[in-house]
Design an enzyme around this catalytic site. Sequence first.
Site, short mmCIF file in Angstrom:
data_model
loop_
_atom_site.label_atom_id
_atom_site.label_comp_id
_atom_site.label_asym_id
_atom_site.label_seq_id
_atom_site.Cartn_x
_atom_site.Cartn_y
_atom_site.Cartn_z
N THR A 198 0.86 -1.12 0.05
CA THR A 198 0.14 0.01 -0.11
C THR A 198 0.89 1.30 -0.08
O THR A 198 0.48 2.50 -0.53
CB THR A 198 -0.81 -0.02 1.15
N SER A 218 1.52 -7.55 -0.66
CA SER A 218 2.03 -8.60 0.08
C SER A 218 1.30 -9.64 0.53
O SER A 218 1.71 -10.83 1.13
CB SER A 218 2.92 -7.92 1.31
N THR A 273 1.63 -4.15 4.40
CA THR A 273 1.34 -4.53 5.94
C THR A 273 0.86 -5.98 6.12
O THR A 273 1.12 -6.45 7.11
CB THR A 273 0.35 -3.46 6.61
N ASP A 274 0.21 -6.51 4.94
CA ASP A 274 -0.51 -7.75 5.24
C ASP A 274 0.57 -9.07 5.87
O ASP A 274 0.09 -9.78 6.69
CB ASP A 274 -1.12 -8.13 4.15
#
Length: 323
Positions: free
Chosen positions: A28, A74, A107-108
């Site tokens: 992101t 990710s 971030t995932d």
Amino acid sequence: HPVAVFSSSFHKMPSNQARVVILGTGGTIAGTAATAADGVGYDAAQLSVQTLVAAVPALSEVPLECEQVAQIDSRHMSYALWQLLAQRVAHHLARAEVAGVVITHGTDTLEETAYFLHRVLAPNKPVVLTAAMRPATALLADGPQNLFDAVQTALAPGARGVVVAMAGAVDHAADVRKRHSYRVDAFDSGEAGPIACIEEGRLRLLRDWPHGAALGLDGVAHDPATWPRVDLVTSHAGADGAMVRAMAATGTRGIVVAGTGNGTVHQDLEAALREVQAQGVRILRATRCAEGGVVGEAAGALPSAGTLSPVKARIELLLELLS
Ligand code: ASP
């Protein structure tokens, strides 16, 4: 996923000047939306790492190199990219003129990549992962500040190990978890607490930088297509053994069970786990609780993952099976 690798020197600098290498992988932080008010309907992994750096004028003072290692959301993180990333990080850390490496990431799966790199490399220099919860086009994009803070972390005196710099805090790869699905301040280290706060580009140290023994790159040098499958199941009301038996029947080599409470497991699920354990499948028992690990280990209990979260226990088992 095909992985494009290219290097470019962002600034003209003397070849021996201390520098930070920024490896871009997407996420992101490199995402764009059609409107500035849209914080969720965006496409991740659109902007190059050079573009992210150019959005932070204060970084023009810092000797940097940029390399686009990948450009992915990710959630699609692959073993092939983990292998490549570990190799690129190790390559740059071995260069005397490199003070540290920053990785821009989604971030995932950020906590998984951080833990993987921590266990494989346990570096003496800093490797700082950073990310954003809002796309680069958002009204209040968090990426530029996080990137600036990550570079400051990489340059901080005494910094070492794999850490995450997000929302004004530095967390250790072993402790950090994504705890919120939407808030900008989405990560923390739970009761372990952060290593440092980042305030106005300076680090206020709260505890020691991480130390750890590196497993090394040899174990992860095999063709990623041959890495063993390690699966994850959760214990819950009404759980049974069907998933576990299906996993074993389709070739899994390890299973992490995210147990209830202190790593307790529904009796029907446990029966299946013991059955496949007897067939040679490695088992680790973690907790599905957001805080705390598995405390103690009763005689005869399935092996404990200790303080590791289920997703990090899965990586631990993967690396054990690879070694
Ligand atoms: N899906 C995005 C990713 O992990 C989410 C983010 O970066 O916040 O790449």
